[in-house]
Motif scaffolding. Structure first.
Motif, PDB file in Angstrom:
ATOM      1  N   ILE A  89      -1.094  -5.774  -4.163  1.00 35.49           N
ATOM      2  CA  ILE A  89      -1.635  -4.561  -3.536  1.00 35.49           C
ATOM      3  C   ILE A  89      -0.905  -3.326  -4.057  1.00 35.49           C
ATOM      4  N   THR A 113      -3.074  -0.551  -5.854  1.00 39.18           N
ATOM      5  CA  THR A 113      -3.103   0.772  -5.200  1.00 39.18           C
ATOM      6  C   THR A 113      -2.579   1.842  -6.155  1.00 39.18           C
ATOM      7  N   VAL A 142      -8.799  -1.689  -3.980  1.00 36.70           N
ATOM      8  CA  VAL A 142      -7.857  -2.267  -3.014  1.00 36.70           C
ATOM      9  C   VAL A 142      -8.601  -3.195  -2.050  1.00 36.70           C
ATOM     10  N   GLY A 158       0.819  -1.209   0.000  1.00 35.35           N
ATOM     11  CA  GLY A 158       0.000   0.000   0.000  1.00 35.35           C
ATOM     12  C   GLY A 158       0.854   1.261   0.000  1.00 35.35           C
TER      13      GLY A 158
END
Lengths: 539, 321
Positions: free
Chosen positions: B199, B203, B242, B116
């Motif tokens: 991720i 993201t 996400v 992230g």
């Protein structure tokens, strides 16, 4: 520091101190060993399951009537003495101090009941008779079909002369009868408890061995604790044996290094090199009567090996020295149907072992040419769970190519392999290994498919070979039997249906700073840790 | 009320999915070559011995009848007995569940923190700049290194040189938190690599898409600080994709991180199901797959709820359509 934080840290310190003190006193009072294994048991029934990973755990809990030493000589187990009163009759005298871990003395009725169970006698006849439907009968039945029963020969009569004497009469002489009693698959179980329903051998382990089960976490491990009723006074030397299932070899090495394991066995010959830098770890090479083998399918129409000449060519083209040297770094030796570990020379004079490599290759090529197939394509099955199979397959692939045999290696999981090879017989060639047990007549008996049954879908039946094998079984050990073994070897070599490759060697690594262990240089009944009761913790 | 109406069809779909999984896993197991009798009896099995074992466990009955019996028991909450231990399967799965949950939570946490953060950083940095390049590099590497390769390398390195982390095994957190984390660090590291890539990329793409929207331009025009823009306008709007991948990934982890559990001897659900599959312990595999599917479906439903909470327009739109 604020008062609340101060108080929390004091509490934490106190808790830590108490925990440390408890753990210290516990360590002083209790001696424990940690043993790493590759796999858990495949079932609980010691008389039914036939996998070595299961046997090794059963061996901690159960005992056999006899055992064998490094020379494959019979030694007392639960029977402290025995006598062969005629060619077909045996008398076994049981230890008077042997007890199951529930405290009940082990008596002759347990031995009689156990042998009856193994040979397929219904252990709950009243329950089956009382059942009304087939479904109920099925549930009530305690009858098993143990693969081991055939190794006893044919038991004609079985009786308990008194509480500590058992008389067994066979239908005909069978030299391997006593060695068959030394295998874990002939373990003595508490029959009284089996019959009254308080013990179900398919659900738990209950024996007279050095340890008993305190806890079992499936696929994860066992906690075995000292059997307080074990007949050998002062043994086992540790209170607890923790069995940790760690399938990955590298993870087991790591666990040995960081002290989570005290000992573990490996099949990878590189283990010595992997732990070479650690002076605390010693590796013992243990020979066995077991050997790696290749099955060739002589019965399927789809298999090229239906033609005996192609099987013979394969047998000649395999370079057993190359397998021993390349795969096992010289620790294994070329092996024969009558395992070399027995010290018999029975099969050394057949072409597959006697001729030099070049002559064998020429002969193999001639056989292929005579069969009208100077080159032949074959699929070889190698089980995927142990990388050793693929390594052997790769070496065989290289050396048989020189004779004109092109191998395609097919890796598959165990269940699929078992189904394809032993149930359906849909294969050309497959790699496996044979347990050599503790008498030569036991392993070569498998070359008679009507006796073995398990290989009936791919092994050719030969009446002369079956007759010769029967003569071996009946003959006592000595020059006469050695001559018969040589005769059998020639027939086995001619049929070339199951090919012995190289001896199976186990590598047992242990921490020299934490455990004292005793290992025989050779083991017969896949019983590497038979002296486990003597293992002592140095912690 | 709108949320309930939004969720009802999803419950129905979940039920249908679970029924399909139950049927599929049951039939697929029976189609696999080699059965329990083959495994337990090994290579020395006679047809008589196999028949006895099959009869004992009801494996000789027609598959439809076996399925009906299993389903009936399942509806009564009985997941069956392990053929190996004769113990209730559900007890063993529940005993192992905390291990897998811990592994999944730690892995997800690491993936979210690293993936992230790098995703947002590389999106804000744009195509150029060190942070952007670092993000792309980590994303590419993570996506292309299989976990078994990384796991094997970690095992070799940490067992060869003993660098303070435990290779293999497991200690319950409540028993010894430090030992627990030392044992979980390597499986979590090897397992999280794919999650980090997943991720990070999701993201970055989501943030890049939001950054091109008009309200961001308006925020810039209003003179808001970059951090405030990211916190108040970007993250919330970029979070829906996400949340989707996080829920899917978490479901995947809860279903059993088989390779990591095998490599590092972590006694979780995935390893138990896998080894039971090898041993053809049908009841364990059936119950395990069904519970994994349940976890997966439940997490997807939770993600749906999360969408509706993050963006109320979603629930309203679905209801209208």
């Amino acid at each position: 520091m604020t008062p609340s934080l101060l108080s929390r840290s004091r509490i934490a310190a106190a808790v830590f101190a108490i925990a440390a003190a408890c753990s210290f006193t516990g360590a002083q009072a209790q001696k424990a060993l940690n043993w790493g294994v590759v796999a858990d048991v495949d079932g609980m029934d010691v008389h039914v399951v036939s996998t070595i990973s299961s046997w090794q755990i059963y061996q901690m809990v159960y005992e056999t009537l006899l055992t064998t030493d490094k020379d494959m000589a019979l030694r007392p187990g639960l029977a402290e003495s025995w006598r062969q009163t005629s060619p077909t009759t045996y008398q076994l005298n049981l230890r008077r101090d042997a007890r199951f871990s529930n405290g009940r003395p082990l008596v002759a009725a347990d031995v009689v009941g156990t042998l009856e169970r193994i040979t397929g006698v219904e252990m709950n006849p009243a329950g089956v008779a009382a059942a009304k439907t087939d479904e109920e009968k099925k549930k009530a039945s305690n009858r098993i079909a143990s693969y081991w029963s055939r190794q006893f020969g044919v038991i004609k009569a079985l009786s308990a002369t008194d509480d500590h004497t058992v008389r067994i009469e066979l239908a005909k002489p069978h030299t391997a009868f006593l060695p068959a009693l030394a295998h874990i698959s002939a373990s003595i179980i508490p029959v009284k408890e089996l019959k009254d329903g308080s013990f179900d051998p398919t659900k738990r382990l209950l024996g007279s061995g050095p340890f008993m089960v305190a806890a079992h976490k499936p696929k994860e491990g066992w906690t075995l604790v000292r059997n307080p009723h074990y007949w050998r006074k002062g043994h086992p030397k540790v209170d607890t044996l923790n069995v940790l299932v760690i399938p990955d070899e590298a993870a087991r090495v790591a666990a040995l290094r960081d002290g989570r394991l005290d000992y573990s066995a490996f099949t990878n010959p590189d283990i010595g090199r992997l732990v070479a830098g650690d002076p605390r770890i010693a590796v013992t090479t243990q020979s066995t009567t077991n050997y790696w083998r290749m099955d060739l399918n002589a019965l399927s129409d789809k298999s090229v090996f239906k033609d005996k000449r192609l099987r013979q060519a394969m047998n000649l083209a395999i370079d057993r020295d190359a397998i021993a040297n390349i795969v096992f770094a010289g620790a294994a030796k070329p092996d024969r149907p009558v395992p070399a570990a027995f010290g018999k020379d029975a099969c050394k004079d057949v072409d597959a072992y006697k001729l030099p490599r070049a002559a064998r290759l020429e002969k193999a090529k001639a056989l292929l040419a005579a069969a009208g197939k100077p080159t032949v394509d074959v699929e070889l099955i190698a089980i995927s769970t142990d990388p050793i199979y693929a390594r052997i397959a790769q070496v065989v692939q290289q050396n048989v190519r020189q004779a004109g045999i092109n191998l395609r290696i097919q890796q598959m999981p165990v269940a699929e392999y078992l189904n394809k090879v032993f149930t359906k017989g849909e294969f050309d060639a497959a790699l496996s290994w044979l347990a050599g047990y503790s008498d030569p007549s036991m392993v070569i008996a498998w070359w008679n498919p009507k006796f073995a049954v398990w290989n009936a879908v791919y092994h050719e039946y030969s009446q002369p070979l079956a007759d010769a094998l029967e003569r071996v079984k009946a003959a006592a050990d000595g020059p006469e039997r050695d001559g018969l073994l040589a005769e059998v070897c020639r027939m086995i070599d001619d049929g070339a249906n199951i090919l012995a490759l190289v001896s199976k060697v186990d590598y047992i690594a242990h921490r020299t700073d934490t455990v004292d262990i005793r290992l025989d240089p050779v083991t017969g009944s896949s019983n590497a840790y038979q002296y486990v009761a003597e293992y002592a913790s140095k912690r | 009320m709108r949320l309930i109406v939004f969720l009802v069809p999803r419950f129905v779909i979940a039920l249908v999915t679970m029924s399909g999984v139950a049927l599929l896993v049951f039939v697929a197991l029976r189609l696999l070559p080699g059965g329990y009798a083959d495994v337990i009896l090994g290579p020395y099995a006679t047809p008589e011995a196999k028949a006895l074992i099959s009869a004992k466990y009801g494996l000789d009955e027609p598959v439809a009848l076996q399925f009906a019996k299993w389903l009936g028991a399942l509806l009564r909450g009985d997941f069956g007995l392990s053929m190996v231990t004769k113990q209730p399967v559900i007890d063993e799965l529940l005993r192992r569940a905390p291990v897998t949950i811990e592994l999944a939570v730690l892995t997800l946490a690491l993936a979210l923190i690293v993936g992230g953060t790098l995703g947002v950083a590389s999106a804000i940095a744009g195509a150029s700049g060190r942070r952007g390049a670092l993000g792309r590099l980590v994303g590419a590497l993570s996506a292309s290194v299989p976990e078994f390769v990384l796991g094997s390398v970690l095992i070799f390195v940490f067992s060869r040189w003993q660098l303070g982390l435990q290779v293999g095994g497991f200690t319950p957190f409540m028993q010894d938190p430090v030992a627990n984390l030392r044992a979980m660090a390597l499986p979590v590291a090897s397992l999280s690599v794919f999650g980090i890539a997943l991720i990070l990329r999701t993201t970055r793409d989501a943030v890049l898409r939001v950054l091109t929207e008009g309200h961001i331009l308006a925020a810039v025009a209003r003179g808001e600080t970059p951090w405030r823009i990211v916190r108040h306008h970007v993250l919330r709007n970029a979070s829906i994709p996400v949340v989707t991948v996080t829920a899917t990934y978490f479901g995947h982890l809860l279903g059993g991180a088989v390779i990591a559990e095998i490599l590092f001897s972590v006694p979780g659900v995935g390893y138990y199901i896998y080894s039971s599959l090898e041993g053809r312990d049908y009841a364990v595999v059936q119950a395990g797959v069904l519970l994994a599917a349940f976890a997966f479906v439940s997490l997807n439903m939770l993600a749906d709820v999360a969408y509706a909470l993050i963006d109320p327009r979603i629930g309203a739109t679905k209801v209208r359509t």
